[in-house]
Design an enzyme around this catalytic site. Structure first.
Site, PDB file in Angstrom:
ATOM      1  N   GLU A   1       5.758  -1.859  10.462  1.00 28.63           N
ATOM      2  CA  GLU A   1       7.182  -1.732  10.800  1.00 28.63           C
ATOM      3  C   GLU A   1       8.076  -2.343   9.719  1.00 28.63           C
ATOM      4  O   GLU A   1       9.133  -1.794   9.419  1.00 28.63           O
ATOM      5  CB  GLU A   1       7.482  -2.362  12.165  1.00 28.63           C
TER       6      GLU A   1
ATOM      7  N   HIS B   1       8.486   0.182   7.067  1.00 28.93           N
ATOM      8  CA  HIS B   1       9.543   1.151   7.406  1.00 28.93           C
ATOM      9  C   HIS B   1      10.927   0.575   7.119  1.00 28.93           C
ATOM     10  O   HIS B   1      11.793   1.254   6.577  1.00 28.93           O
ATOM     11  CB  HIS B   1       9.487   1.508   8.893  1.00 28.93           C
TER      12      HIS B   1
ATOM     13  N   CYS C   1       1.764   3.729  -1.729  1.00 29.94           N
ATOM     14  CA  CYS C   1       2.747   2.939  -0.990  1.00 29.94           C
ATOM     15  C   CYS C   1       3.026   1.617  -1.711  1.00 29.94           C
ATOM     16  O   CYS C   1       4.157   1.134  -1.738  1.00 29.94           O
ATOM     17  CB  CYS C   1       2.281   2.691   0.438  1.00 29.94           C
TER      18      CYS C   1
HETATM   19 ZN   LIG Z   1       5.485   4.175  11.707  1.00 28.11          ZN
HETATM   20 ZN   LIG Z   2       0.091   4.719   1.894  1.00 27.47          ZN
END
Ligand SMILES: [Zn+2]
Ligand SMILES: [Zn+2]
Length: 190
Positions: free
Chosen positions: A141, A144, A178
Protein backbone atom coordinates in the site's frame (compact mmCIF):
# COMPACT_ATOMS: atom_id res chain seq x y z
CA UNK A 1 12.39 10.37 -0.53
CA UNK A 2 9.78 12.87 -1.63
CA UNK A 3 9.24 15.29 1.19
CA UNK A 4 6.59 17.85 1.86
CA UNK A 5 8.18 21.12 2.88
CA UNK A 6 6.16 22.73 5.64
CA UNK A 7 8.49 25.67 5.97
CA UNK A 8 9.91 24.73 9.36
CA UNK A 9 12.24 22.05 8.07
CA UNK A 10 10.78 19.18 10.08
CA UNK A 11 9.35 16.38 8.00
CA UNK A 12 8.34 12.77 8.22
CA UNK A 13 8.27 10.57 5.16
CA UNK A 14 5.78 7.99 6.39
CA UNK A 15 3.56 8.05 9.46
CA UNK A 16 2.02 4.79 10.68
CA UNK A 17 -1.31 5.43 12.40
CA UNK A 18 -3.27 2.81 14.35
CA UNK A 19 -7.01 3.11 13.67
CA UNK A 20 -9.52 1.62 16.11
CA UNK A 21 -8.55 -1.54 17.95
CA UNK A 22 -5.25 -2.87 16.72
CA UNK A 23 -2.27 -3.96 18.82
CA UNK A 24 0.27 -1.20 19.34
CA UNK A 25 2.97 -3.75 18.62
CA UNK A 26 1.66 -4.13 15.06
CA UNK A 27 2.17 -0.40 14.40
CA UNK A 28 5.63 -0.52 16.00
CA UNK A 29 6.80 -3.45 13.87
CA UNK A 30 5.26 -2.03 10.72
CA UNK A 31 6.97 1.32 11.22
CA UNK A 32 10.35 -0.38 11.73
CA UNK A 33 9.91 -2.54 8.63
CA UNK A 34 8.86 0.40 6.42
CA UNK A 35 11.84 2.48 7.57
CA UNK A 36 14.13 -0.35 6.51
CA UNK A 37 12.44 -1.19 3.19
CA UNK A 38 12.01 2.40 2.01
CA UNK A 39 15.10 3.72 3.77
CA UNK A 40 13.26 6.76 5.02
CA UNK A 41 12.04 8.47 8.17
CA UNK A 42 9.02 6.71 9.65
CA UNK A 43 7.12 7.79 12.74
CA UNK A 44 4.06 6.57 14.56
CA UNK A 45 1.05 8.82 14.89
CA UNK A 46 -1.68 9.05 17.52
CA UNK A 47 -4.34 6.37 17.41
CA UNK A 48 -7.48 7.44 15.56
CA UNK A 49 -11.04 6.31 16.27
CA UNK A 50 -12.83 4.30 13.62
CA UNK A 51 -15.34 6.61 11.93
CA UNK A 52 -18.88 5.42 12.76
CA UNK A 53 -20.04 6.27 9.24
CA UNK A 54 -17.56 3.75 7.81
CA UNK A 55 -19.39 0.84 9.45
CA UNK A 56 -21.81 -1.10 7.28
CA UNK A 57 -24.00 -2.85 9.87
CA UNK A 58 -25.45 -5.38 7.43
CA UNK A 59 -21.98 -6.51 6.31
CA UNK A 60 -20.27 -6.09 9.67
CA UNK A 61 -17.43 -4.43 7.74
CA UNK A 62 -15.92 -0.97 7.40
CA UNK A 63 -15.70 0.95 4.13
CA UNK A 64 -11.98 1.44 3.59
CA UNK A 65 -12.36 4.72 1.66
CA UNK A 66 -14.18 6.28 4.65
CA UNK A 67 -11.13 5.44 6.79
CA UNK A 68 -8.84 6.98 4.15
CA UNK A 69 -10.86 10.21 4.39
CA UNK A 70 -10.31 10.35 8.17
CA UNK A 71 -6.59 9.65 7.77
CA UNK A 72 -6.35 12.50 5.29
CA UNK A 73 -8.25 14.92 7.54
CA UNK A 74 -5.84 14.13 10.38
CA UNK A 75 -2.66 14.13 8.31
CA UNK A 76 -0.12 16.56 9.81
CA UNK A 77 1.33 19.15 7.42
CA UNK A 78 4.88 17.91 7.89
CA UNK A 79 4.03 14.30 6.98
CA UNK A 80 4.34 13.17 3.36
CA UNK A 81 2.55 9.84 3.49
CA UNK A 82 0.26 8.13 6.00
CA UNK A 83 -0.38 4.41 6.43
CA UNK A 84 -3.28 3.54 8.71
CA UNK A 85 -3.45 0.07 10.23
CA UNK A 86 -6.60 -1.41 11.71
CA UNK A 87 -7.95 -4.71 12.97
CA UNK A 88 -11.45 -4.28 11.56
CA UNK A 89 -12.59 -6.04 8.41
CA UNK A 90 -12.55 -3.74 5.36
CA UNK A 91 -14.57 -3.74 2.17
CA UNK A 92 -14.26 -1.72 -0.99
CA UNK A 93 -17.04 -2.17 -3.57
CA UNK A 94 -17.12 -4.05 -5.88
CA UNK A 95 -14.72 -6.15 -3.76
CA UNK A 96 -16.43 -7.91 -0.85
CA UNK A 97 -13.31 -7.42 1.25
CA UNK A 98 -10.00 -5.60 0.96
CA UNK A 99 -6.61 -6.22 2.57
CA UNK A 100 -6.03 -2.49 2.10
CA UNK A 101 -6.60 0.58 -0.03
CA UNK A 102 -4.38 3.48 -1.09
CA UNK A 103 -4.99 6.98 -2.40
CA UNK A 104 -1.91 8.20 -4.23
CA UNK A 105 -3.11 11.79 -4.63
CA UNK A 106 -4.16 12.08 -1.00
CA UNK A 107 -0.95 10.44 0.22
CA UNK A 108 -2.84 8.02 2.46
CA UNK A 109 -3.38 4.27 2.67
CA UNK A 110 -4.85 1.77 5.09
CA UNK A 111 -4.38 -1.95 5.71
CA UNK A 112 -6.41 -4.36 7.81
CA UNK A 113 -4.72 -7.19 9.69
CA UNK A 114 -7.99 -9.04 10.31
CA UNK A 115 -7.77 -11.39 7.30
CA UNK A 116 -4.01 -11.86 7.66
CA UNK A 117 -4.44 -14.21 10.62
CA UNK A 118 -4.57 -17.95 10.06
CA UNK A 119 -7.23 -18.08 12.80
CA UNK A 120 -9.61 -16.07 10.58
CA UNK A 121 -9.81 -19.14 8.31
CA UNK A 122 -10.14 -21.63 11.17
CA UNK A 123 -6.44 -22.64 11.07
CA UNK A 124 -4.00 -22.68 14.00
CA UNK A 125 -2.28 -19.34 14.58
CA UNK A 126 1.12 -18.65 12.99
CA UNK A 127 2.64 -15.47 14.37
CA UNK A 128 5.63 -15.40 12.02
CA UNK A 129 3.38 -15.71 8.95
CA UNK A 130 1.00 -13.10 10.37
CA UNK A 131 3.84 -10.60 10.81
CA UNK A 132 5.22 -11.23 7.33
CA UNK A 133 1.78 -10.68 5.81
CA UNK A 134 1.36 -7.37 7.68
CA UNK A 135 4.67 -6.10 6.30
CA UNK A 136 3.86 -7.36 2.79
CA UNK A 137 0.51 -5.58 2.74
CA UNK A 138 1.98 -2.46 4.34
CA UNK A 139 4.81 -2.22 1.79
CA UNK A 140 2.31 -2.85 -1.04
CA UNK A 141 0.00 0.00 0.00
CA UNK A 142 2.87 2.42 0.66
CA UNK A 143 4.13 1.48 -2.83
CA UNK A 144 0.77 2.65 -4.22
CA UNK A 145 0.90 5.85 -2.18
CA UNK A 146 4.33 6.58 -3.68
CA UNK A 147 2.93 6.11 -7.19
CA UNK A 148 3.50 2.46 -8.08
CA UNK A 149 0.75 0.50 -9.78
CA UNK A 150 0.04 -3.23 -9.75
CA UNK A 151 2.83 -5.35 -11.15
CA UNK A 152 2.35 -8.42 -13.37
CA UNK A 153 5.21 -10.27 -11.61
CA UNK A 154 3.52 -12.65 -9.11
CA UNK A 155 6.66 -12.57 -6.92
CA UNK A 156 6.76 -8.78 -6.66
CA UNK A 157 5.24 -7.09 -3.61
CA UNK A 158 3.27 -4.82 -5.97
CA UNK A 159 1.38 -7.78 -7.48
CA UNK A 160 -2.35 -7.65 -6.68
CA UNK A 161 -3.38 -9.95 -3.82
CA UNK A 162 -6.71 -11.54 -4.51
CA UNK A 163 -6.14 -14.14 -1.80
CA UNK A 164 -3.64 -14.74 0.98
CA UNK A 165 -1.92 -17.29 -1.27
CA UNK A 166 -0.95 -14.31 -3.48
CA UNK A 167 0.30 -12.39 -0.45
CA UNK A 168 2.36 -15.34 0.78
CA UNK A 169 3.84 -16.03 -2.66
CA UNK A 170 4.95 -12.49 -3.37
CA UNK A 171 6.47 -11.52 0.01
CA UNK A 172 7.94 -8.12 0.81
CA UNK A 173 10.42 -7.56 -2.06
CA UNK A 174 10.06 -5.40 -5.16
CA UNK A 175 10.89 -6.78 -8.62
CA UNK A 176 13.67 -5.09 -10.60
CA UNK A 177 11.20 -2.94 -12.56
CA UNK A 178 9.33 -1.65 -9.52
CA UNK A 179 12.63 -1.05 -7.75
CA UNK A 180 13.76 1.04 -10.71
CA UNK A 181 10.49 2.93 -10.73
CA UNK A 182 10.89 3.67 -7.01
CA UNK A 183 14.35 5.07 -7.64
CA UNK A 184 12.83 7.24 -10.37
CA UNK A 185 10.30 8.48 -7.83
CA UNK A 186 13.35 9.42 -5.72
CA UNK A 187 11.98 7.79 -2.67
CA UNK A 188 13.84 4.54 -2.36
CA UNK A 189 17.46 3.67 -1.80
CA UNK A 190 17.99 -0.08 -2.13
ZN1 LIG B 1 -2.73 -2.97 -4.72
ZN1 LIG C 1 7.07 -5.31 -9.64
Amino acid sequence: MVKRDDGNGASTDIMVVPVGTVDNEVAVELAAALAEVFNCRVERGERLTLPARALNHARGQYLSSAILAVLQQNKPGNVSHVLGVTDCDLYLPPLNFAFGEADHKGGVAVISVTRLREEFYGHPGNDQLFRRRIITEGVHEVGHVLGLEHCPDPHCVMHFSNTLADTDRKGTDFCANCRKELRYLACFTP
